[in-house]
Write an enzyme that holds these catalytic residues in place. Structure first.
Site, PDB file in Angstrom:
ATOM      1  N   LYS A 157       9.306  10.605  -3.097  1.00  0.00           N
ATOM      2  CA  LYS A 157      10.593   9.902  -3.159  1.00  0.00           C
ATOM      3  C   LYS A 157      10.888   9.377  -4.559  1.00  0.00           C
ATOM      4  O   LYS A 157      11.979   9.544  -5.074  1.00  0.00           O
ATOM      5  CB  LYS A 157      10.606   8.684  -2.214  1.00  0.00           C
ATOM      6  CG  LYS A 157      10.456   8.972  -0.768  1.00  0.00           C
ATOM      7  CD  LYS A 157      10.703   7.704   0.066  1.00  0.00           C
ATOM      8  CE  LYS A 157       9.784   6.546  -0.239  1.00  0.00           C
ATOM      9  NZ  LYS A 157       8.386   6.706   0.153  1.00  0.00           N
TER      10      LYS A 157
ATOM     11  N   ARG B 211      12.546   0.729   5.591  1.00  0.00           N
ATOM     12  CA  ARG B 211      11.248   1.218   6.060  1.00  0.00           C
ATOM     13  C   ARG B 211      11.030   0.851   7.516  1.00  0.00           C
ATOM     14  O   ARG B 211      10.044   1.281   8.105  1.00  0.00           O
ATOM     15  CB  ARG B 211      10.137   0.584   5.222  1.00  0.00           C
ATOM     16  CG  ARG B 211       9.661   1.465   4.061  1.00  0.00           C
ATOM     17  CD  ARG B 211       8.628   0.670   3.317  1.00  0.00           C
ATOM     18  NE  ARG B 211       7.669   1.436   2.599  1.00  0.00           N
ATOM     19  CZ  ARG B 211       7.724   1.650   1.280  1.00  0.00           C
ATOM     20  NH1 ARG B 211       8.739   1.240   0.579  1.00  0.00           N
ATOM     21  NH2 ARG B 211       6.751   2.298   0.676  1.00  0.00           N
TER      22      ARG B 211
ATOM     23  N   ARG C 137      -3.016   9.740  -7.885  1.00  0.00           N
ATOM     24  CA  ARG C 137      -1.852   9.397  -8.712  1.00  0.00           C
ATOM     25  C   ARG C 137      -2.236   8.430  -9.838  1.00  0.00           C
ATOM     26  O   ARG C 137      -2.983   7.490  -9.627  1.00  0.00           O
ATOM     27  CB  ARG C 137      -0.803   8.740  -7.805  1.00  0.00           C
ATOM     28  CG  ARG C 137       0.454   8.316  -8.492  1.00  0.00           C
ATOM     29  CD  ARG C 137       1.568   8.164  -7.518  1.00  0.00           C
ATOM     30  NE  ARG C 137       1.444   6.976  -6.671  1.00  0.00           N
ATOM     31  CZ  ARG C 137       2.385   6.610  -5.799  1.00  0.00           C
ATOM     32  NH1 ARG C 137       3.477   7.327  -5.647  1.00  0.00           N
ATOM     33  NH2 ARG C 137       2.216   5.531  -5.054  1.00  0.00           N
TER      34      ARG C 137
ATOM     35  N   ARG D  60      -2.421   2.458  -9.332  1.00  0.00           N
ATOM     36  CA  ARG D  60      -1.899   1.312  -8.588  1.00  0.00           C
ATOM     37  C   ARG D  60      -2.990   0.818  -7.649  1.00  0.00           C
ATOM     38  O   ARG D  60      -3.632   1.624  -6.988  1.00  0.00           O
ATOM     39  CB  ARG D  60      -0.692   1.743  -7.746  1.00  0.00           C
ATOM     40  CG  ARG D  60       0.631   1.550  -8.447  1.00  0.00           C
ATOM     41  CD  ARG D  60       1.785   2.144  -7.696  1.00  0.00           C
ATOM     42  NE  ARG D  60       1.900   1.816  -6.294  1.00  0.00           N
ATOM     43  CZ  ARG D  60       2.945   2.165  -5.530  1.00  0.00           C
ATOM     44  NH1 ARG D  60       3.950   2.835  -6.059  1.00  0.00           N
ATOM     45  NH2 ARG D  60       2.997   1.855  -4.252  1.00  0.00           N
TER      46      ARG D  60
ATOM     47  N   ARG E  40      -1.531   2.194   4.551  1.00  0.00           N
ATOM     48  CA  ARG E  40      -0.100   2.421   4.294  1.00  0.00           C
ATOM     49  C   ARG E  40       0.404   3.613   5.096  1.00  0.00           C
ATOM     50  O   ARG E  40       1.508   3.580   5.656  1.00  0.00           O
ATOM     51  CB  ARG E  40       0.142   2.667   2.786  1.00  0.00           C
ATOM     52  CG  ARG E  40       0.003   1.407   1.955  1.00  0.00           C
ATOM     53  CD  ARG E  40      -0.121   1.726   0.473  1.00  0.00           C
ATOM     54  NE  ARG E  40       1.100   2.267  -0.090  1.00  0.00           N
ATOM     55  CZ  ARG E  40       1.140   2.996  -1.209  1.00  0.00           C
ATOM     56  NH1 ARG E  40       0.033   3.282  -1.860  1.00  0.00           N
ATOM     57  NH2 ARG E  40       2.277   3.443  -1.665  1.00  0.00           N
TER      58      ARG E  40
HETATM   59  P1  AMP Z   1       6.352   1.701  -2.763  1.00  0.00           P
HETATM   60  O1  AMP Z   1       6.274   1.617  -4.244  1.00  0.00           O
HETATM   61  O2  AMP Z   1       7.711   2.100  -2.263  1.00  0.00           O
HETATM   62  O3  AMP Z   1       5.255   2.552  -2.164  1.00  0.00           O
HETATM   63  O4  AMP Z   1       6.117   0.213  -2.209  1.00  0.00           O
HETATM   64  C1  AMP Z   1       4.908  -0.485  -2.477  1.00  0.00           C
HETATM   65  C2  AMP Z   1       4.702  -1.557  -1.424  1.00  0.00           C
HETATM   66  O5  AMP Z   1       5.800  -2.492  -1.465  1.00  0.00           O
HETATM   67  C3  AMP Z   1       4.670  -1.074   0.017  1.00  0.00           C
HETATM   68  O6  AMP Z   1       3.388  -0.590   0.410  1.00  0.00           O
HETATM   69  C4  AMP Z   1       5.058  -2.347   0.771  1.00  0.00           C
HETATM   70  O7  AMP Z   1       3.979  -3.250   0.832  1.00  0.00           O
HETATM   71  C5  AMP Z   1       6.113  -2.959  -0.147  1.00  0.00           C
HETATM   72  N1  AMP Z   1       7.487  -2.480   0.200  1.00  0.00           N
HETATM   73  C6  AMP Z   1       8.311  -1.703  -0.560  1.00  0.00           C
HETATM   74  N2  AMP Z   1       9.474  -1.483   0.068  1.00  0.00           N
HETATM   75  C7  AMP Z   1       9.376  -2.124   1.268  1.00  0.00           C
HETATM   76  C8  AMP Z   1      10.239  -2.254   2.395  1.00  0.00           C
HETATM   77  N3  AMP Z   1      11.452  -1.683   2.423  1.00  0.00           N
HETATM   78  N4  AMP Z   1       9.801  -2.998   3.452  1.00  0.00           N
HETATM   79  C9  AMP Z   1       8.606  -3.601   3.440  1.00  0.00           C
HETATM   80  N5  AMP Z   1       7.734  -3.509   2.422  1.00  0.00           N
HETATM   81  C10 AMP Z   1       8.101  -2.778   1.339  1.00  0.00           C
END
Ligand code: AMP
Length: 211
Positions: free
Chosen positions: A14, A89, A125, A158, A169
């Site tokens: 994404k 999400r 990654r 990360r 996750r």
């Molecule tokens: P990402 O970079 O999109 O993988 O997001 C990293 C982390 O941020 C996720 O594993 C969640 O803990 C939190 N996060 C990001 N977007 C959301 C969302 N829409 N709802 C809840 N937690 C989120």
């Protein structure tokens, strides 16, 4: 005004596709993960409360996320197209977008990638600390170990890409995703794209879908 959300598991690509689309200048890109990481780095109250959840590989509570997105989209000119990356999400987040946030999603694009591929993608990654460029230790290795090809910055992993957090996750994603897909499918807004291909092929498909 088009409001597009990119749906997909962590590691489905994404972020890569959203970056490419926003570089085309046609969309304003909002990544909730990036917003949270910035809030953590700046030691903002939202960031500090979210940090605990992120470290555990859990989702940040819906209301925190809805408020975060609300304040981000408030300033978007009504003529701009918006690309949401990582939001919604959960089903309550999807409902909030359509109702209280008043930025109704026009298209939800799901990048479909088999679970077995996701674990390898995420744990391998690496990200440039300076310019944010993405690498992979096997599939897209930098020329010099630990160094960004683009700007020479240091590469890092990360903390939530470590194997135990990644598994959590992916498990949480699987629990939420089918409900989200049904929600957008039933309202005629869902498109599925095979995300287990090269980034260029996916980008071409997306460009057609979002024309
Ligand atoms: P990402 O970079 O999109 O993988 O997001 C990293 C982390 O941020 C996720 O594993 C969640 O803990 C939190 N996060 C990001 N977007 C959301 C969302 N829409 N709802 C809840 N937690 C989120």
């Amino acid at each position: 005004m088009k409001i597009v959300t990119l749906l997909g598991a962590p590691g489905s690509g994404k972020g890569t596709q959203a970056k490419r689309l926003s570089e085309s200048g046609k969309f304003l890109h909002f990544s909730t993960g990036d917003m949270l990481r910035k809030a953590i780095a700046n030691r903002e109250p939202t960031g500090l409360s979210a940090d605990v959840f992120i470290k555990r590989g859990e989702l940040v509570p819906d209301q925190v996320m809805i408020d975060l997105v609300r304040s981000a989209v408030r300033v978007v000119p009504s003529t701009s197209n918006v690309l949401l990356d990582g939001f919604p999400r959960t089903l309550p987040q999807a409902h909030a977008l359509d109702s209280t946030l008043e930025i109704r999603v026009t298209a939800a694009v799901f990048l479909d990638v088999p679970g077995s591929v996701l674990l390898d993608r995420l744990t391998g990654r690496r990200i440039c600390r300076k310019c944010g460029e993405l690498f992979h230790i096997t599939f897209f290795a930098p020329r010099k170990l630990g160094t960004c090809d683009k700007c020479g910055g240091d590469l890092f992993q990360r903390p939530d890409d470590q194997v135990d957090v990644v598994s959590k996750r992916l498990e949480i994603f699987a629990g939420q995703n089918s409900m989200l897909l049904s929600y957008y499918f039933e309202s005629g807004r869902l498109t599925k794209i095979d995300g287990n291909r090269s980034a260029d092929s996916i980008q071409s498909d997306l460009a057609v879908q979002l024309r």
